[in-house]
Write an enzyme that holds these catalytic residues in place. Structure first.
Site, short mmCIF file in Angstrom:
data_model
loop_
_atom_site.label_atom_id
_atom_site.label_comp_id
_atom_site.label_asym_id
_atom_site.label_seq_id
_atom_site.Cartn_x
_atom_site.Cartn_y
_atom_site.Cartn_z
N LEU A 586 5.35 -4.33 -15.02
CA LEU A 586 4.57 -4.86 -14.45
C LEU A 586 3.05 -4.35 -14.58
O LEU A 586 2.23 -4.94 -14.38
CB LEU A 586 4.87 -4.76 -12.81
CG LEU A 586 6.16 -5.49 -12.11
CD1 LEU A 586 6.37 -4.95 -10.79
CD2 LEU A 586 6.09 -7.01 -12.33
N GLY A 587 3.24 -2.95 -14.86
CA GLY A 587 1.64 -2.46 -14.97
C GLY A 587 1.79 -1.12 -15.50
O GLY A 587 3.02 -0.43 -15.55
N PHE A 591 -0.92 8.00 -15.15
CA PHE A 591 -0.02 8.66 -15.22
C PHE A 591 1.45 8.38 -15.26
O PHE A 591 2.28 8.96 -15.29
CB PHE A 591 0.12 9.41 -13.72
CG PHE A 591 -1.37 10.35 -13.51
CD1 PHE A 591 -1.69 11.26 -14.31
CD2 PHE A 591 -2.21 10.12 -12.38
CE1 PHE A 591 -2.91 11.82 -14.21
CE2 PHE A 591 -3.25 10.73 -12.33
CZ PHE A 591 -3.80 11.82 -13.18
N GLY A 592 1.59 6.90 -15.33
CA GLY A 592 2.82 6.30 -15.53
C GLY A 592 2.73 4.98 -15.66
O GLY A 592 1.83 4.25 -15.96
N GLU A 593 3.91 4.49 -15.25
CA GLU A 593 4.35 2.89 -15.31
C GLU A 593 4.75 2.42 -14.02
O GLU A 593 5.58 3.08 -13.33
CB GLU A 593 5.09 2.59 -16.41
CG GLU A 593 4.58 2.85 -17.79
CD GLU A 593 5.35 2.76 -18.96
OE1 GLU A 593 6.58 2.51 -18.70
OE2 GLU A 593 4.91 2.86 -20.20
N VAL A 594 4.80 0.93 -13.80
CA VAL A 594 5.63 0.32 -12.72
C VAL A 594 6.37 -0.74 -13.37
O VAL A 594 5.66 -1.57 -14.24
CB VAL A 594 4.48 -0.44 -11.70
CG1 VAL A 594 5.18 -0.99 -10.72
CG2 VAL A 594 3.46 0.56 -11.22
N LYS A 623 8.19 2.67 -9.53
CA LYS A 623 7.03 3.68 -10.17
C LYS A 623 7.52 4.87 -11.03
O LYS A 623 8.24 5.47 -10.32
CB LYS A 623 6.00 4.36 -9.04
CG LYS A 623 5.29 3.19 -8.24
CD LYS A 623 4.34 3.75 -7.41
CE LYS A 623 3.71 2.75 -6.58
NZ LYS A 623 2.63 3.32 -5.43
N ASP A 727 -7.74 -0.65 -1.21
CA ASP A 727 -7.59 -1.88 -2.13
C ASP A 727 -6.59 -3.13 -1.73
O ASP A 727 -6.06 -3.49 -2.43
CB ASP A 727 -6.93 -1.23 -3.54
CG ASP A 727 -6.98 -2.11 -4.76
OD1 ASP A 727 -7.98 -3.13 -4.54
OD2 ASP A 727 -6.28 -1.88 -5.46
#
Length: 874
Positions: A586-587, A591-594, A623, A727
């Site tokens: 997803l993104g 620091f990491g990925e989803v 995550k 956000d």
């Protein structure tokens, strides 16, 4: 100062894709010296003291102006040439004669302009009626400002004085405009056609300002009305312009004349670019057989000499036979890289009419553009207000345009020199940033409220002008306010401006610093003074900012809450890592990925009623923290797990499990079947008999109210815990079955929404279009600023997420608009009422955007109001 200008140039090059011609009126540097002497040349000069370097507006060096040699004859072509070193969108020109401290009296009564984008092919500017000669000065000192309609897109400009009788002529000049930022250098299209119907005026839909070549009714090698910044009206026979023919604002084609059912357009750019979206402004006057295109397919070419890549990007549009308004159609280009794009726009009716095309892109980072110059000082600190004659004034027409970027010299020597210069500048910039960060960290430890002016602010100053006796006088004013940018990649550590903002009333100051909300004043760190209902107020505690995978925290959390979590034995069940099957990324972030994953046996793992071991895998969002991150990032990740484990609300995404026994660390959260709210709504239309009859996905006002109520309920829950989301937006709300909504926090990590964040390279990442004025200018993030963002989210929903908030304003003008909210002089721009939005809902939005914090509603009252509206809806 130099490093801030270079940083601004990098931001402008990479992220700005749209320019508003009405606001694009910055002096380009003749007056302030940003344009160097050796960039100003001339065909001749009378004396050395009247050379081209003295042709600077409102300057009196030398003998006071540029004067060509001898008497100027009517047939002479003497010119002053300016090299801007990159493409600019030029909207205005100012001229003066030679005053020379009351000893001179020469001036140009008329002139014309030639321009070039490459220094080889020169074009002569013409107005809408085809006139080339511009009326100049009437005396030797006063400034004559002339709007260039249509505007000029060029690197080189020649000002050529014109006379009917032999005379001595001297000139001083300034050009006004802004950088042409999106890199489009030319487009090739079939020429437009003509509509001739009995009893109606002839409608000419040709590209009348195109400055390329025309061969067999095909246009190539130039730019024209599709990049002039003028959006066509709903009625294509009408125009914003004065004394032009019907159809002037549009380029249009008839389906039958193509023989293919589509229009082919080729777009060429200055260099390879990473394309996000294409925006096309189309007419939809379906009663006259005009509709937006029903589908577009685009191919990409990485280099001009290469072949078109076989894999294309194709998008179907949702046709509209109910609303005849002209509109933007946004086409996602899926981060494809190319130096040229070839698109087929497929007809949906007899006619297709387009008034504007723009591209949102980033420079291809594999082969980045060499930036040889910082942006002009005038570009970052000065702007000339809109100047129009009485006849040309237009206060209602919208403008957008995409553009300019530096064109690299074709000389290999110039490229080599530019590369070396750029590398040196970038190295100096990196060193400077490192030194800044180390210095600021030391200072913040001693005094977190202080911040260096030269590190944190970008000064704004504007030109003001007055018109007296038909002459315009330009006066440079002092900076009206200063924009403050956080120094870290997080939203955190917002600081007070280096000096007090002007015109701040005591009531407004109180409003920004107190009120009914628990406010996380991140500029202060005061002793713990107590609790209300066992919940610490932000203003009474230290703030912990949790960094997620993006490198930016989504929630601001009271430190006491973190302390209490550390003291309690809170455990989250370890989910078997092997039962997670990756489906889609997803993104990603710092620091990491989803990832979107399927979790086998999740119901059994959660011990849900009626668990079925053989049931289908559940969709979850995972995550993942990279294994090579810092210890601080790992600690923040674990703290976020503890915080998320405490959130229990039907409208907040729930933490389901973790994988923390080994790397990579993972947290598993709910994921809703219908994805995020932005994509969900943008693929639908408002419910009507037409959508029902044609089986078009749609939503009703009651559906939107139902979803809005759920978002307000989730935010009410967060506010009760003194959590500030920071956000809130449609991209951060997930949609389930039956229009259920849950608030999430990983929208920032998705490349799809990178354009929603204002990025400063190596610095802050801010969703400024959703942020309250005090968050942008004062760095205050509170529950009240979440209320502001809720109002923008509500606006998104009632536009069905078809456009970005303030879509006609580039990021810089969005920030400038917050200054108008701050000054509160009635000049601030509000988002307009969406057509399907009921008046009570729009009034709620306006209350959310109230300038004073204490006058904004809280989430409890918002939720109550929306429940009443939902119950009263039919």
């Amino acid at each position: 100062m130099f490093f801030r200008l270079l940083l601004f140039a990098l931001v402008t090059e990479k992220f700005c894709a749209e320019v508003n011609p009405v606001m694009c009126r910055y002096p380009l540097g003749m007056h302030d010296g940003t344009i160097r002497d050796d960039d100003i040349t001339a065909s001749s000069q009378w004396y050395e003291s009247t050379g081209p370097q003295y042709a600077r507006l409102q300057r009196e060096e030398g003998d006071g102006a540029w004067c060509p040699a001898g008497l100027l004859q009517p047939q002479d072509v003497q010119f002053l040439q300016i090299d801007l070193h990159r493409l600019f969108f030029i909207t205005l020109i100012g001229t003066q004669g030679r005053h020379a401290r009351a000893t001179g009296k020469e001036f140009a009564r008329a002139y014309r302009i030639d321009y070039s984008r490459n220094g080889e092919r020169w074009l002569t500017w013409k107005d809408h009626q085809g006139k080339q000669v511009i009326q100049g000065n009437v005396d030797a000192y006063d400034i004559a400002l002339k709007d260039l309609r249509p505007p000029i897109i060029a690197r080189y400009v020649r000002v050529i004085p014109v006379t009917e009788l032999p005379m001595t002529v001297c000139m001083r000049v300034e050009l006004y405009g802004c950088i042409w930022a999106d890199g489009l250098s030319s487009y090739n299209i079939p020429d437009g056609e003509t509509i001739a119907a009995p009893g109606y005026p002839i409608v000419y839909l040709n590209d009348s300002t195109y400055d390329g070549f025309v061969e067999k009714r095909y246009l190539y090698g130039g730019l024209g009305q599709l990049t002039d910044g003028i959006l066509g009206l709903d009625d294509f026979t009408q125009s914003h312009q004065y004394q032009v023919w019907p159809g002037y604002d549009y380029v249009g084609w008839r389906n039958e004349s193509t023989g293919t059912g589509y229009i082919e357009m080729e777009f060429q750019f200055d260099q390879p670019r990473n394309f996000t979206t294409m925006k096309v402004h189309c007419n939809n006057m379906f009663s006259k057989g005009v509709k937006i295109f029903q589908r577009v397919e685009c191919q990409f070419k990485p280099r001009l000499i290469s072949e078109w890549e076989p894999e294309s990007v194709g998008v179907d549009t949702v046709l509209d036979d109910k609303n005849p308004s002209a509109r933007f159609v946004t086409i996602p280009l899926n981060q494809r890289v190319g130096k040229a794009i070839l698109c087929h726009f497929i007809f949906a009716d007899n006619w297709m009419m387009i008034s504007e095309i723009s591209f949102q892109s980033e420079m291809d980072m594999v082969n980045p553009t060499v930036i040889t110059l910082p942006p002009t000082k005038a570009e970052t600190t000065q702007m000339l207000p809109n100047h129009t004659t009485e006849r040309e004034t237009d206060t209602t027409s919208p403008f957008t345009i995409s553009r300019p970027v530096e064109k690299i010299d074709e000389s290999s020597t110039s490229i080599l020199i530019g590369c070396l210069v750029a590398i040196i500048l970038l190295l100096l910039l990196i060193i400077q940033l490192i030194l800044w960060k180390q210095y600021i960290q030391k200072r913040l430890k001693k005094s977190p409220r202080r911040i260096l002016e030269e590190d944190a602010s970008a000064h704004l100053s504007f030109y003001s002008y007055s018109i007296a006796n038909n002459q315009t006088q330009i006066i440079q004013s002092n900076p009206t306010y200063e924009r403050v940018f956080p120094l870290d990649l997080e939203y955190q550590e917002p600081t007070m401006p280096p000096r007090k903002l002007p015109e701040l009333s005591q009531s407004a100051e109180d409003s920004a610093c107190s009120g009914d909300y628990a406010e996380p004043d991140l500029t202060q760190s005061t002793p713990h003074q107590g609790f209300q209902n066992n919940v610490p107020h932000y203003a009474e505690t230290d703030i912990v900012n949790l960094q997620g995978v993006t490198g930016n925290n989504m929630y601001a959390v009271p430190a006491l809450t973190i302390d209490s979590l550390n003291k309690k034995d809170i455990t989250v069940a370890e989910f078997p890592r092997q039962q997670l099957q990756l489906k889609e990324k997803l993104g990603e972030g710092q620091f990491g990925e989803v990832h979107l994953c399927e979790a086998e046996g999740l119901q059994l793992f959660l011990e849900l009623p009626s668990s079925d071991v053989s049931g289908p895998p559940a969709l979850v969002a995972v995550k993942m923290l990279r294994s090579n991150v810092t210890k601080a990032a790992r600690n923040d990740f674990l703290k976020e797990i503890k915080i998320m484990s405490r959130l229990a609300d039907p409208n907040i995404i729930r933490l389901l499990g973790v994988c923390i026994l080994d790397d990579p660390l993972c947290m598993i959260t709910e994921y809703m079947e219908n994805g995020d709210l932005n994509q969900f709504l943008s693929q639908r239309e408002m419910h009507s008999q037409f959508t029902l009859a044609n089986n078009i996905p749609s939503v009703s006002c009651k559906n939107l109210l139902h979803m809005s109520t759920q978002i307000a309920s989730g935010m009410r829950y967060l506010a009760s815990l003194n959590f500030v989301h920071r956000d809130l937006a449609s991209r951060n709300c997930l949609v389930g079955n039956n229009f259920t909504i849950k608030i999430a926090d990983f929208g920032m990590s998705r490349n799809l929404y990178s354009g929603d964040y204002y990025r400063i390279q190596g610095r802050a990442v801010l969703p400024i279009r959703w942020m309250a004025w005090e968050s942008i200018l004062l760095g205050k993030f509170t529950t009240a600023s979440d209320v502001w963002a809720f109002g923008v989210t509500l606006w998104e929903m009632f536009t069905l997420c078809k456009e970005q908030p303030y879509s006609l304003l580039p990021d810089e003008q969005v920030i400038e608009n917050t200054g108008e909210f701050f000054r509160n002089q009635g000049r601030q721009i509000y988002l307009p009422q969406p057509p399907p939005c009921p008046n009570p809902l729009f009034h709620l939005m306006l209350k959310c955007w109230n300038r004073d914090i204490k006058d904004r509603p809280n989430f409890e009252s918002i939720h109550h109001f929306l429940v009443e509206q939902l119950n009263s809806s039919v």
